[in-house]
Structure formats: structure tokens, C-alpha cells
Enzyme design. Structure first.
Site, PDB file in Angstrom:
ATOM      1  N   SER A   1      -5.843  -4.399  -0.865  1.00 17.69           N
ATOM      2  CA  SER A   1      -4.075  -4.117  -1.118  1.00 17.69           C
ATOM      3  C   SER A   1      -3.896  -4.324  -2.667  1.00 17.69           C
ATOM      4  CB  SER A   1      -3.390  -4.942  -0.348  1.00 17.69           C
ATOM      5  OG  SER A   1      -3.818  -6.280  -0.336  1.00 17.69           O
TER       6      SER A   1
ATOM      7  N   LYS B   1     -15.461  -2.131   2.195  1.00 21.37           N
ATOM      8  CA  LYS B   1     -14.931  -2.551   0.917  1.00 21.37           C
ATOM      9  C   LYS B   1     -15.991  -3.348   0.026  1.00 21.37           C
ATOM     10  CE  LYS B   1     -10.626  -3.993   3.179  1.00 21.37           C
ATOM     11  NZ  LYS B   1      -9.826  -5.076   3.966  1.00 21.37           N
TER      12      LYS B   1
ATOM     13  N   LYS C   1      -9.526   5.059   3.566  1.00 18.57           N
ATOM     14  CA  LYS C   1      -8.247   4.316   3.827  1.00 18.57           C
ATOM     15  C   LYS C   1      -7.442   3.793   2.243  1.00 18.57           C
ATOM     16  CE  LYS C   1      -7.872   0.419   5.858  1.00 18.57           C
ATOM     17  NZ  LYS C   1      -7.359  -0.958   6.543  1.00 18.57           N
TER      18      LYS C   1
ATOM     19  N   GLU D   1       0.779  -1.260   0.082  1.00 18.54           N
ATOM     20  CA  GLU D   1      -0.004  -0.134  -0.094  1.00 18.54           C
ATOM     21  C   GLU D   1       0.843   1.284  -0.101  1.00 18.54           C
ATOM     22  OE1 GLU D   1      -3.074  -0.561   3.283  1.00 18.54           O
ATOM     23  OE2 GLU D   1      -3.983  -1.964   1.830  1.00 18.54           O
TER      24      GLU D   1
ATOM     25  N   GLU E   1      -8.104  -0.724  13.656  1.00 17.75           N
ATOM     26  CA  GLU E   1      -9.168  -1.787  13.187  1.00 17.75           C
ATOM     27  C   GLU E   1      -8.694  -3.235  13.381  1.00 17.75           C
ATOM     28  OE1 GLU E   1      -8.816  -0.872   8.716  1.00 17.75           O
ATOM     29  OE2 GLU E   1      -8.694  -2.864   8.247  1.00 17.75           O
TER      30      GLU E   1
HETATM   31  P1  PGA Z   1      -6.276  -6.516   2.365  1.00 13.98           P
HETATM   32  O1  PGA Z   1      -5.792  -5.474   3.242  1.00 13.98           O
HETATM   33  O2  PGA Z   1      -7.106  -5.486   1.193  1.00 13.98           O
HETATM   34  O3  PGA Z   1      -5.194  -7.331   1.717  1.00 13.98           O
HETATM   35  O4  PGA Z   1      -7.550  -7.205   2.754  1.00 13.98           O
HETATM   36  C1  PGA Z   1      -6.359  -4.167   3.638  1.00 13.98           C
HETATM   37  C2  PGA Z   1      -6.907  -4.281   5.038  1.00 13.98           C
HETATM   38  O5  PGA Z   1      -6.790  -5.374   5.722  1.00 13.98           O
HETATM   39  O6  PGA Z   1      -7.583  -3.452   5.477  1.00 13.98           O
HETATM   40 ZN    ZN Z   2      -8.007  -4.614   7.458  1.00 19.39          ZN
END
Ligand code: PGA
Ligand code: ZN
Length: 426
Positions: free
Chosen positions: A367, A337, A388, A208, A286
Site C-alpha cells: 500500500s 511481496k 496486484k 491503493e 486472499e
Molecule cells: P499492505 O496491503 O501493503 O498494507 O500490506 C496490501 C495487502 O495486504 O495485500
Molecule cells: Zn493482502
């Protein structure tokens, strides 16, 4: 009521994301013109309750190909949606869900359903000549606080830091563009400082965009970040946050967490955060505990009064999981998400449910992202107040920040920066 802008074509293709892993890109045609295109993001540090990402298996792309999901868009989903009015987002999403007919979208793949769902929204907005955020909510006006992940650890890095994201939040900025400037300036102080202290390999970036110093101790990483902030002169405007992604630090056999190389019980984890919050201005944490520990999430909310506790792997943007959390007072914010649930309508319902119950909503990247800036429009459409989307480097991250700059400019004097009210923006 229909506006009679008919979907005349839907097709998808396999593209690659920022890690070189295949993902789905979907196109939606309206009245024979290509009007909407959307890319599907993908996680690495995923929760086990997320909607199903359909991958091909076999030798291509080490099994990560998405030709099956693409074929599902081009045949089953396209056949069902051709001729529909593109503005009927809810009805279209409902039909995609029904076509899939599984609890986790495992038949068609959430990557197939989400690609179409997002491309339909964008196609409708473009057809009506509206920016996406305004099409989704004509009154939306909140620019989010960027939660900048400047030090990467966990599964998103090559170091041994247990927590995945060390985040700074410029809550004291007066507007979004100033917030972005502060963070970019801080990052450009942090990078040479990190190289000087930990060697030049430490400033390679993680998934990231944050630096990856060889640190194990959480306080040492936080101190590094705080020092960069203090050198920038912006300390009074900054608060801090983590994504611990503690599911990945938990061993169900021993029921213990491994933090900084030490084994901790749930109570010790809570104590760890109490101490940390007493020492640093931490505003948000988080996934401090594993993804099924609703009870522990309720305890930590009580123990850390005033701190935002965000459920990512806990809620996976899923209404049913959030409803259980609301009942038990587990966490007080949801990480949002879209690909965790697989359609825009369902994700928006989860956000509405969170806000109605006084929970915060933090819109998030994955990610594995592409250059598609969609979540920038979505966070404004939701008046979410916080986003985020990584460090202010790497184009798949900056695409979102740069789109927010455009939106701020478009909104002009109507734009409100969420600032210190990021949990309950007004
Ligand atoms: P991920 O990581 O997109 O690999 O799940 C980001 C997060 O956990 O917030
Ligand atoms: Zn997370």
C-alpha cells in the site's frame, strides 16, 4: 565465472513514499557509473511474520525515519560488497543475509537489504543493456492479469468495509493493453455511479486508488462493482477477487472474526465465502482467515473448489512458511511481496517453490509504494501471470501498469497475456 563488472559504489538515501512516509532508495554504481537505483515499498496492513522494517523512532517523521537503514547500506553493506561482480545476484544476496545474521533481518533492516538487492539486479541488467525482466529470465514472456482494486476498505481506507480490496480481473481481454483499457473504462463508470449513490466524499480514493464508499455490507460493494462492469459491456470478460486481510478482522481472545459488524466463527466464515462464491463469479480470495490458521486455509481450499486461495499474511513470501502450507494444502497461491522477505533471491526461491508445487504466484504492490515500477519487470520475469498493483490511478500505481505496456510493446508477438490461465500461465 564472473563477467567482471565490478560494483564500485553503493549508497542509499531517505525518500518518501506515496503516504509521505520515509523509505529507502538505494543506488549501485558499476565501473564508476550509476547503473541501478531501487526504492523499497512498505505495507500498512502487514503480517506479523514479515521481515523487519527498520525505523528510527524519535521525533523525526513521527518515528518513521529510515536513517539507520540508510546508514547500514552506506557502511556495513557497501563495505562488504564493493569490488563484487554485479551479476552475482545470488552470492550477493547470500552475503547480505549473512551480514544481517538474524532470522527476520532485524539487524540491518529488511528495508536496507532489499534496497541493495533490487538495485544490484537493476544495475546488472543496465550494465548488460538488458531490460530487467529479460536479464532475470531471458525466456520470460507472460503479461499478467491486472488485479484491479477498485473499491478500498479495511486498513487502506476511511470507510467501514471489512475487506480491504474489492478487485476485478479482466481475464477475458486478449492482451494486457486491452485489459488495462477495460479496467480504466470501468473505473470511470464506477466513480460517478459511486458519487451519485453515496455522495461526493465516497470518491476520494483509498491508499491503493480505489473509491471508498460508506458501505458495510460486502454484497453491496460487490453489487456496485458488478453494476459498473455490467454498464461497461465487459461483464463476460471479468471475474472478481478480494483481499480480506482477515488477520485484522480476527480477535484471538474470542477466536472470532468481525465481518460486516457481525462476529463469525471460522466455520461461519467458510460458509460465508461458499455462499458468496455461489452468487458471484469470484476467482480469487486472499487471506480469508487469520495468518496462522494453516488448517483453516486447507479447509477453505476444499470448500471452495476451483477458487484461488491466496496466502499473503499467511506465507509472507517466506519459503519456510510456504513449505508448511504445501505440506498441509493450505491455500493454493502465494502473494509475492519482495519486502516481506528482504532479498530478491529469497523471493524468487519462494516463487519457484510455489510454481513447482502447482501453486499460483500473485506479484503484489504494497500500500506504501513509490514511482519505482520494479514489480512490473519482476512479474514478467517470473511469468507470474497476475499482478496486484491497485486501481488505474495515482502515479505510484500507474507507474507499474505503464511499465507493463512498455514491456508488452518490447516483447511484441512473443508477449502472451495470461488471461484465464493466470494461476498456471503457459
Ligand atoms: P499492505 O496491503 O501493503 O498494507 O500490506 C496490501 C495487502 O495486504 O495485500
Ligand atoms: Zn493482502
Amino acid at each position: 565465472m564472473t563477467l567482471n563488472h565490478k560494483i564500485t559504489g553503493i549508497n542509499a538515501r531517505e525518500i518518501i513514499d506515496c503516504r509521505g512516509t520515509p523509505t529507502v532508495q538505494a543506488d549501485v554504481w558499476v565501473d564508476n557509473v550509476l547503473r541501478g537505483r531501487a526504492d523499497v515499498p512498505s505495507g500498512r496492513s502487514t503480517g506479523s511474520h514479515e521481515a523487519y522494517e527498520l525505523r528510527d523512532g524519535g521525533p523525526r517523521y513521527a518515528g518513521f525515519g529510515v536513517r539507520k537503514a540508510v546508514a547500514n547500506v552506506n557502511t556495513i553493506i557497501a563495505d562488504a560488497l564493493l569490488g563484487r561482480d554485479v551479476t552475482e545476484q545470488r552470492a550477493i544476496d547470500r552475503d547480505i543475509i549473512a551480514l544481517d545474521d538474524t532470522s527476520n533481518k532485524s539487524r540491518l533492516g529488511a528495508n536496507a537489504s532489499l534496497g541493495v538487492s533490487l538495485a544490484v539486479a537493476r544495475a546488472a541488467a543496465n550494465t548488460l543493456n538488458l531490460p530487467l525482466y529479460r536479464y532475470l529470465d531471458s525466456a520470460s514472456h507472460i503479461l499478467p492479469v491486472p488485479m484491479m482494486n477498485l473499491i478500498n476498505g479495511g486498513k487502506l481506507s476511511s470507510n467501514d468495509l471489512c475487506f480491504q480490496e474489492f478487485i476485478m480481473m479482466p481475464v477475458g481481454a486478449t492482451n494486457f493493453s486491452e485489459a488495462l483499457r477495460m479496467t480504466a473504462e470501468i473505473n470511470s463508470i464506477l466513480r460517478p455511479m459511486t458519487a451519485e449513490r453515496y455522495g461526493k466524499l465516497a470518491i476520494n480514493v483509498g491508499d491503493e486508488g480505489g473509491v471508498v464508499p460508506p458501505i458495510v455490507d460486502v454484497r453491496e460493494a460487490l453489487d456496485l462493482l458488478c453494476e459498473a462492469v455490467s454498464r461497461s459491456g465487459y461483464a463476460e470478460h471479468i471475474v472478481y477477487a478480494f483481499d480480506c486481510a482477515a488477520t485484522h478482522l480476527y480477535d484471538p481472545k474470542t477466536r472470532k472474526y468481525t465481518f460486516e459488524g457481525k462476529e463469525l466463527t471460522r466455520d461461519e466464515v467458510i460458509r460465508f465465502f461458499q455462499d458468496l462464491c455461489a452468487e458471484y463469479p469470484i476467482a480469487s480470495i486472499e487471506d480469508p482467515l487469520e495468518e496462522d490458521d494453516y488448517e483453516g486455509f486447507a479447509e477453505i481450499v476444499k470448500a471452495l473448489d476451483g477458487v484461488q486461495i491466496v496466502g499473503d499474511d499467511l506465507f509472507v513470501t517466506n519459503k519456510e512458511r510456504l513449505a508448511k502450507g504445501l505440506e498441509m494444502n493450505s491455500a493454493n497461491a502465494v502473494l509475492w511481496k519482495v519486502n516481506q522477505i528482504g532479498t530478491l533471491t529469497e523471493a524468487m526461491e519462494t516463487a519457484a517453490m510455489a510454481f513447482r508445487n502447482g501453486y499460483g504466484v500473485c506479484v503484489s504492490e504494497r500500500s506504501g509504494e513509490t514511482e519505482d515500477p520494479m514489480i512490473a519487470d519482476l512479474v514478467v520475469a517470473l511469468d507470474g501471470g497476475q499482478i496486484k498493483t491497485g486501481a488505474p490511478v495515482r502515479s505510484e500505481r500507474t507507474a507499474k501498469y505503464n511499465r507493463l505496456l512498455q514491456i508488452e510493446e518490447e516483447l511484441g508477438s512473443a508477449a502472451t497475456y495470461a488471461g484465464r490461465s493466470f494461476r498456471r500461465p503457459v
